[in-house]
Design an enzyme around this catalytic site. Structure first.
Site, PDB file in Angstrom:
ATOM      1  N   CYS A  38      13.485   4.623  -3.803  1.00  0.00           N
ATOM      2  CA  CYS A  38      12.668   3.400  -3.914  1.00  0.00           C
ATOM      3  C   CYS A  38      12.015   3.355  -5.298  1.00  0.00           C
ATOM      4  O   CYS A  38      11.734   4.376  -5.918  1.00  0.00           O
ATOM      5  CB  CYS A  38      11.612   3.424  -2.809  1.00  0.00           C
ATOM      6  N   SER A  40       9.062   2.822  -5.997  1.00  0.00           N
ATOM      7  CA  SER A  40       7.761   3.510  -6.020  1.00  0.00           C
ATOM      8  C   SER A  40       7.910   4.967  -6.447  1.00  0.00           C
ATOM      9  O   SER A  40       7.022   5.524  -7.098  1.00  0.00           O
ATOM     10  CB  SER A  40       7.089   3.453  -4.648  1.00  0.00           C
ATOM     11  N   HIS A  43       7.889   4.942 -10.087  1.00  0.00           N
ATOM     12  CA  HIS A  43       6.535   4.802 -10.658  1.00  0.00           C
ATOM     13  C   HIS A  43       5.852   6.170 -10.790  1.00  0.00           C
ATOM     14  O   HIS A  43       5.104   6.412 -11.729  1.00  0.00           O
ATOM     15  CB  HIS A  43       5.661   3.903  -9.777  1.00  0.00           C
ATOM     16  N   HIS A  59       9.423   8.876  -0.134  1.00  0.00           N
ATOM     17  CA  HIS A  59       8.476   8.497   0.917  1.00  0.00           C
ATOM     18  C   HIS A  59       9.128   7.645   1.997  1.00  0.00           C
ATOM     19  O   HIS A  59       8.449   7.183   2.902  1.00  0.00           O
ATOM     20  CB  HIS A  59       7.325   7.693   0.286  1.00  0.00           C
ATOM     21  N   CYS A 165      10.191   2.196   4.687  1.00  0.00           N
ATOM     22  CA  CYS A 165       9.528   1.541   3.551  1.00  0.00           C
ATOM     23  C   CYS A 165      10.008   0.103   3.375  1.00  0.00           C
ATOM     24  O   CYS A 165       9.299  -0.834   3.702  1.00  0.00           O
ATOM     25  CB  CYS A 165       9.680   2.326   2.247  1.00  0.00           C
TER      26      CYS A 165
HETATM   27  C1  CXF Z   1       4.464   3.169  -1.786  1.00  0.00           C
HETATM   28  C2  CXF Z   1       3.001   3.027  -1.832  1.00  0.00           C
HETATM   29  C3  CXF Z   1       2.299   4.248  -2.254  1.00  0.00           C
HETATM   30  C4  CXF Z   1       2.743   5.449  -1.524  1.00  0.00           C
HETATM   31  C5  CXF Z   1       4.205   5.599  -1.488  1.00  0.00           C
HETATM   32  C6  CXF Z   1       4.911   4.378  -1.076  1.00  0.00           C
HETATM   33  N1  CXF Z   1       4.973   1.989  -1.192  1.00  0.00           N
HETATM   34  C7  CXF Z   1       6.230   1.555  -1.211  1.00  0.00           C
HETATM   35  O1  CXF Z   1       7.145   1.872  -1.874  1.00  0.00           O
HETATM   36 ZN    ZN Z   2       9.020   2.528  -1.118  1.00  0.00          ZN
END
Ligand code: CXF
Ligand code: ZN
Length: 365
Positions: A38, A40, A43, A59, A165
């Protein structure tokens, strides 16, 4: 067991042999079966979101319970589970209101560790953090009991992983957060994993016109297969707001921004019909700011809101989303563009960033 470890932002993940300490009270040990890749995670990996290092990212996953610590009551060894990346204490004011994604009951504990502050994954004695207290790019993890949701055993693993997610976030944004009315017109900005699920959330809710916007034609083609009735390439169309109004007349009743940068937020707001509601769904870098016209907010009664995790309540909503998939009301197969072995994880991130895939999934043996 093997885990993909990030030692510093902007370095590749290293797949290493690690040790895992056993679960303590109210914790479970889970064998990872499938884990989605993902944005995220990216990031965290590129330093957009400050995170404790070293860390196992990931996650969005599903797995099988191997062992339960003392006092665990909601799952047992052999159960199939989807991870929920938001802890919920069940006692705080938000949990009491049913807004479990806003739980503040665990906010005192460090973000990459178990609630007692200890790290369970070790490499040569060094403690390794788990992203969102999960860290799915590992063959096994120990997590708090409240972060796994048991599901039916006939749900395939890779599809189950994505419920944790992108499916929950996209579908939930429409059905749980905005609660759109049948016949509503909808704009979805960004047609990756979350955006495609917002589109299918709109279909499930009986939306009328569903306009999809993205900068890549391959994503827009995919959006059509998920139920978009119209598409706009915002890289080549120099007035997407005008285009939305040509398609819908007044603009849309709801917009869902799966990207959430300053430009997409402006489009989400400006494309609204009077009385419309713009929902920020995608999580940007922490530094992004957006601007709206308060003048139009007042005179056109426009609403702007945000939803975290699609405002789902994982214990209630994950099993329902799983049933929707099994009953062919949700398309998750079409989200899985590629599967990888854990050893191919860096390639998975490269392909995601090149816009080649809706979702890549790491499948474990
Ligand atoms: C994230 C938000 C922060 C924690 C991990 C997942 N959300 C979606 O990708
Ligand atoms: Zn995610």
């Amino acid at each position: 067991m093997k885990a993909a470890v990030l030692f510093k932002p902007n370095e590749p993940l290293q797949v290493l042999d690690c040790e895992l300490d056993p679960p303590k009270a109210l914790e479970v040990r889970v064998k990872m079966k499938a884990a989605g890749v993902c944005q995220s995670d990216w990031h965290v990996m590129n330093g957009d979101w400050p995170s404790p290092m070293p860390i196992v990212p990931g996650h969005e996953a599903a797995g099988e319970i191997l062992e339960c610590g003392a006092g665990v009551t909601t799952v047992k060894p052999g159960d199939h589970v989807i991870f929920s990346f938001r802890p919920h204490c069940g006692r705080c004011r938000y949990c009491s209101q049913g807004r479990t994604v806003l739980c503040i009951g665990r906010s005192g504990s460090p973000p990459g560790a178990l609630y007692d502050g200890t790290l369970r994954i070790k490499h040569k004695g060094q403690g390794i953090n788990q992203m969102a207290r999960i860290g799915t790019f590992a063959e096994e993890v120990v997590v708090p009991e409240e972060m796994v949701v048991p599901i039916r055993k006939d749900m395939p693993w890779a599809q189950a992983a994505l419920v944790g997610c992108c499916v929950a976030t996209g579908v939930g944004a429409v059905t749980r957060h905005a609660k759109i009315e049948a016949g509503s017109t909808v704009l979805v900005i960004g047609c990756g994993g979350v955006g495609l699920n917002a589109i299918q959330g709109a279909v499930l809710s009986g939306a009328g016109k569903i306009v999809a916007a993205d900068i890549l034609d391959n994503k827009l083609e995919m959006a059509r297969t998920f139920g978009a009735t119209h598409t706009i390439n915002t890289a080549t169309d120099n007035d997407p707001v005008k285009k939305v109004k040509e398609i819908t007349g007044l603009g849309v009743d709801y917009s869902f921004d799966a990207v959430s940068n300053d430009r997409t937020q402006a489009l989400a707001f400006d494309a609204l019909a009077p009385g419309g509601h713009a929902v920020a769904v995608g999580i940007s870098a922490a530094t992004v700011r957006a601007s709206y016209s308060p003048f139009m907010m007042v005179f056109a009664e426009k609403t702007v809101s945000g939803t975290f995790y699609g405002s789902v309540r994982p214990d209630l909503d994950f099993p329902v989303l799983v049933d929707h998939y099994m009953n062919k009301r949700l398309n998750i197969d079409g989200l899985i563009s590629r599967t990888y072995k854990l050893s191919e994880i860096n390639d998975g991130f490269k392909r995601m960033m090149a816009g080649e895939v809706a979702r890549g999934v790491v499948v474990f043996d």
